[in-house]
Scaffold this motif. Structure first.
Motif, short mmCIF file in Angstrom:
data_model
loop_
_atom_site.label_atom_id
_atom_site.label_comp_id
_atom_site.label_asym_id
_atom_site.label_seq_id
_atom_site.Cartn_x
_atom_site.Cartn_y
_atom_site.Cartn_z
N GLU A 289 9.94 11.32 -8.47
CA GLU A 289 8.94 10.33 -8.11
C GLU A 289 9.41 9.62 -6.84
OE1 GLU A 289 9.06 6.13 -9.75
OE2 GLU A 289 9.20 7.31 -11.60
N THR A 290 8.69 8.60 -6.41
CA THR A 290 9.11 7.85 -5.23
C THR A 290 10.23 6.88 -5.62
OG1 THR A 290 7.41 6.16 -5.64
CG2 THR A 290 6.85 7.98 -4.16
N TYR A 291 11.16 6.67 -4.70
CA TYR A 291 12.32 5.83 -5.01
C TYR A 291 11.90 4.41 -5.38
CZ TYR A 291 17.22 4.41 -4.77
OH TYR A 291 18.48 3.98 -5.09
N GLY A 292 10.96 3.87 -4.64
CA GLY A 292 10.56 2.49 -4.87
C GLY A 292 9.42 2.31 -5.84
N HIS A 293 9.00 3.39 -6.53
CA HIS A 293 7.84 3.32 -7.42
C HIS A 293 6.68 2.73 -6.62
CE1 HIS A 293 6.16 3.59 -11.49
NE2 HIS A 293 5.49 2.50 -11.20
N SER A 294 6.40 3.33 -5.48
CA SER A 294 5.51 2.74 -4.49
C SER A 294 4.16 3.45 -4.42
CB SER A 294 6.17 2.79 -3.11
OG SER A 294 6.28 4.14 -2.69
N LEU A 295 3.27 2.88 -3.60
CA LEU A 295 1.96 3.46 -3.31
C LEU A 295 1.98 4.18 -1.97
CD1 LEU A 295 -0.16 0.33 -4.32
CD2 LEU A 295 0.52 2.24 -5.79
N VAL A 296 3.16 4.56 -1.52
CA VAL A 296 3.33 5.12 -0.18
C VAL A 296 2.56 6.41 0.02
CG1 VAL A 296 5.42 6.41 -0.79
CG2 VAL A 296 5.08 5.65 1.57
N SER A 297 2.29 7.16 -1.06
CA SER A 297 1.56 8.43 -0.93
C SER A 297 0.14 8.22 -0.43
CB SER A 297 1.52 9.16 -2.27
OG SER A 297 0.86 8.37 -3.26
N LEU A 298 -0.38 6.99 -0.52
CA LEU A 298 -1.75 6.71 -0.11
C LEU A 298 -1.88 6.46 1.39
CD1 LEU A 298 -2.70 4.24 -2.98
CD2 LEU A 298 -3.33 6.66 -2.81
N ILE A 299 -0.73 6.24 2.09
CA ILE A 299 -0.85 5.78 3.47
C ILE A 299 0.19 6.33 4.44
CG2 ILE A 299 0.60 3.72 3.08
CD1 ILE A 299 -1.39 2.16 4.84
N ASP A 300 1.37 6.72 3.97
CA ASP A 300 2.47 7.05 4.87
C ASP A 300 3.13 8.37 4.45
OD1 ASP A 300 4.60 7.09 6.62
OD2 ASP A 300 5.64 5.36 5.74
N PRO A 301 2.65 9.51 4.95
CA PRO A 301 3.21 10.82 4.54
C PRO A 301 4.71 10.95 4.79
CG PRO A 301 1.13 11.13 5.69
CD PRO A 301 1.49 9.68 5.85
N LYS B 270 -0.38 -5.00 5.78
CA LYS B 270 0.66 -5.68 6.57
C LYS B 270 2.02 -5.02 6.35
CE LYS B 270 1.27 -9.26 9.33
NZ LYS B 270 0.51 -9.43 10.59
N LEU B 271 2.28 -4.60 5.14
CA LEU B 271 3.56 -3.95 4.83
C LEU B 271 3.71 -2.65 5.59
CD1 LEU B 271 6.15 -3.72 3.02
CD2 LEU B 271 4.71 -2.53 1.36
N TYR B 272 2.65 -1.85 5.63
CA TYR B 272 2.75 -0.52 6.24
C TYR B 272 2.42 -0.49 7.72
CZ TYR B 272 3.67 1.44 1.69
OH TYR B 272 4.27 1.75 0.49
N GLU B 273 2.06 -1.65 8.30
CA GLU B 273 1.90 -1.73 9.76
C GLU B 273 3.23 -1.48 10.48
OE1 GLU B 273 0.21 -5.43 10.85
OE2 GLU B 273 -1.86 -4.87 10.32
N ILE B 274 4.31 -1.83 9.82
CA ILE B 274 5.63 -1.71 10.45
C ILE B 274 6.35 -0.43 10.03
CG2 ILE B 274 5.86 -4.21 10.63
CD1 ILE B 274 7.75 -4.11 8.22
N ALA B 275 5.65 0.47 9.33
CA ALA B 275 6.29 1.67 8.80
C ALA B 275 6.94 2.50 9.89
CB ALA B 275 5.28 2.51 8.02
N ASP B 276 6.23 2.71 11.01
CA ASP B 276 6.76 3.55 12.09
C ASP B 276 8.08 3.01 12.61
OD1 ASP B 276 4.63 5.24 11.86
OD2 ASP B 276 3.47 4.35 13.49
N ARG B 277 8.18 1.70 12.75
CA ARG B 277 9.41 1.11 13.29
C ARG B 277 10.53 1.10 12.26
NH1 ARG B 277 8.83 -2.73 18.20
NH2 ARG B 277 7.11 -1.68 19.23
N ILE B 278 10.18 0.91 11.01
CA ILE B 278 11.20 0.97 9.97
C ILE B 278 11.82 2.36 9.91
CG2 ILE B 278 11.61 0.87 7.48
CD1 ILE B 278 11.32 -1.87 8.63
N HIS B 279 11.01 3.40 10.10
CA HIS B 279 11.53 4.77 10.08
C HIS B 279 12.51 5.01 11.22
CE1 HIS B 279 8.87 5.56 6.88
NE2 HIS B 279 7.78 5.84 7.57
#
Length: 481
Positions: free
Chosen positions: A105-117, A320-329
């Motif tokens: 599963e996802t490490y953070g038990h997250s909804l990341v599959s909906l927005i950030d491949p 707001k959380l996933y707006e910064i996804a690219d930079r966090i990566h």
């Protein structure tokens, strides 16, 4: 022959402390350690530890005929390692029996599959690496957070190499079909699907100790008879629930442990077996294809994602959380990435829900949950901007970091070549003294056997020598007299 596939979920988020507006920029630690430790130790004592012992006893008593699967989130594993390591030890002991399967599963038990491949792939790999390190198994079957499934998610899961996936047997997807078969994804036919039987699962997880339920009390023989009475051609009954059902949601006094322990005995009488998800994928063939253009889940009457993203508060925090996804990566700060992963847990968005009562929320209202979360997220964004200034756009930043990484790789490559050449250089290197000695040997005349020794020169400067006066000088002195 029918088979029962048991799967238990284990997940606990990192609860956030009360984080005020004035903490932003000054306090970078977001978690309520006291609440997290207290809850984890309490649920370990009442549920996880005795449930692990029960599973081990059942496997031994029925000589490996009882099998079970677990899906443990990375954030839960992190807390168990700190606050209740005996639970980890119990799962290791279960893993050694060969009758237990650990799911991905996802490490953070997250909804990341909906927005950030990209983030989805990274979290799944991080989780599976952790499972393999702790329990010696590399997961083969995927279980998404909250059993969220769609055609797009099926495609990504298939591309990550999984043979099967677990999801909800939602009527909006199944229609008239039964969940008691093995299916395959319409988007990726090679991806097999195990569908949760919500009726039988909730009989144990929700209704077991409900005195007002017309089937109360639920006994093991009654439950097995219900499964045996399903149509003969139906192959598998998937019972998926939270592990806290054993001892926490359904207290020991309700008889839940005795109920579980008796199931294999009555199942054997009806010629019903137990299987892990991988066993089912190996033994059975899909009977049809399942398609879902919109995501489904295992929560709520609609079985959709509205419990987490159904109102403007949840959507604002999520976006707001996933707006910064690219930079966090792009970041190399382990602490920043870890905090961002913990903030992705679906629970944080569930606490902001306004559709129904939230029995597990630590907040007094959805608005309090939203304000607290957004304050924490604002501080995280400030930390991210301190590393990557907002004045530089993502493309320019990516190009700069790529250049830096390429230079670092080139330096490392040259250093490696230098290390390889060093031993050969040392062999060829000759000291000045050795050079001088070598030149003397080549210029000195060769000695012959009859050669006389050379005359000895004057001694060192500190040795006394006799001076003989010149004859001409003596004669001139006599004439002068």
């Amino acid at each position: 022959m029918k088979t029962i596939c048991f799967y238990f979920q284990i997940h606990q988020p990192h609860r956030l402390k009360r984080y005020r507006f004035f903490n932003i920029g000054g306090d970078h630690y977001y978690y309520d350690d006291f609440a997290n430790e207290d809850f984890m130790q309490r649920v370990a004592e009442t549920s996880f530890v005795p449930a692990n012992r029960l599973m081990l006893d059942m496997i031994k008593e029925y000589k490996g005929k009882f099998k079970v699967a677990f899906s443990i989130s990375g954030v839960a594993l992190d807390q168990l390692e700190i606050y209740a390591p005996e639970v980890i030890d119990g799962f290791k002991e279960l893993a050694e029996t060969g009758c237990v399967e650990f799911l991905s599963e996802t490490y953070g038990h997250s909804l990341v599959s909906l927005i950030d491949p990209l983030g989805f792939q990274q979290q799944v790999k991080l989780h599976d690496d952790k499972i393999e390190m702790l329990f010696g198994q590399r997961p083969k079957v995927f279980r998404n957070s909250e059993l969220i499934f769609s055609d797009e998610i099926a495609r990504m899961v298939h591309e990550m190499g999984f043979a099967g996936m677990i999801t909800e047997g939602a009527k909006r997807t199944l229609g008239w079909k039964s969940p008691n078969y093995l299916y395959q994804s319409a988007e990726q036919p090679k991806l097999k699907l195990l569908l949760r039987n919500s009726r039988f699962s909730d009989d144990i997880a929700v209704r077991f100790s409900n005195y007002s339920w017309n089937e109360y009390p639920l006994t093991a023989d009654k439950f097995i008879n219900w499964i045996a009475d399903t149509p003969k051609e139906e192959q598998v009954v998937n019972l998926f629930m939270n592990y806290e059902v054993l001892g926490n949601f359904q207290k020991r006094s309700s008889g839940i442990f005795d109920f579980m322990k008796a199931l294999p005995r009555f199942a054997a009488d009806k010629n019903i077996t137990f299987s892990t998800p991988s066993d089912v994928l190996e033994k059975l063939k899909p009977v049809d294809r399942i398609s879902s253009l919109n995501p489904i889940s295992w929560v709520g009457e609609e079985r959709d994602i509205s419990p987490w993203l159904g109102n403007t508060l949840q959507q604002e925090a999520f976006n707001k959380l996933y707006e910064i996804a690219d930079r966090i990566h792009l970041s190399e700060s382990k602490r920043l990435i870890q905090d961002w992963t913990y903030l992705q847990s679906s629970d944080h968005f569930y606490y902001m829900g306004t559709k129904e009562a939230l029995p597990f929320s630590p907040y007094t209202s959805p608005y309090e949950a939203f304000n607290n979360y957004m304050n924490v997220l604002s501080d995280l964004i400030e930390r991210m901007e301190a590393e990557f200034p907002s004045t530089i756009d993502n493309e320019e930043l990516n190009a700069l970091l790529t250049t830096i990484h390429n230079q670092a790789d080139e330096i490392e490559k040259l250093q490696s070549q230098l290390t390889k050449l060093k031993p050969s250089v040392e062999k060829e290197k000759v000291t000045p003294a050795k050079k001088a000695a070598s030149s003397e040997k080549t210029t000195a005349p060769a000695k012959s056997k009859n050669a006389k020794p050379a005359p000895v020169e004057a001694k060192a400067a500190n040795t006394k020598t006799e001076v003989v006066p010149d004859k001409k000088t003596t004669t001139s002195k006599k004439k002068a007299k």
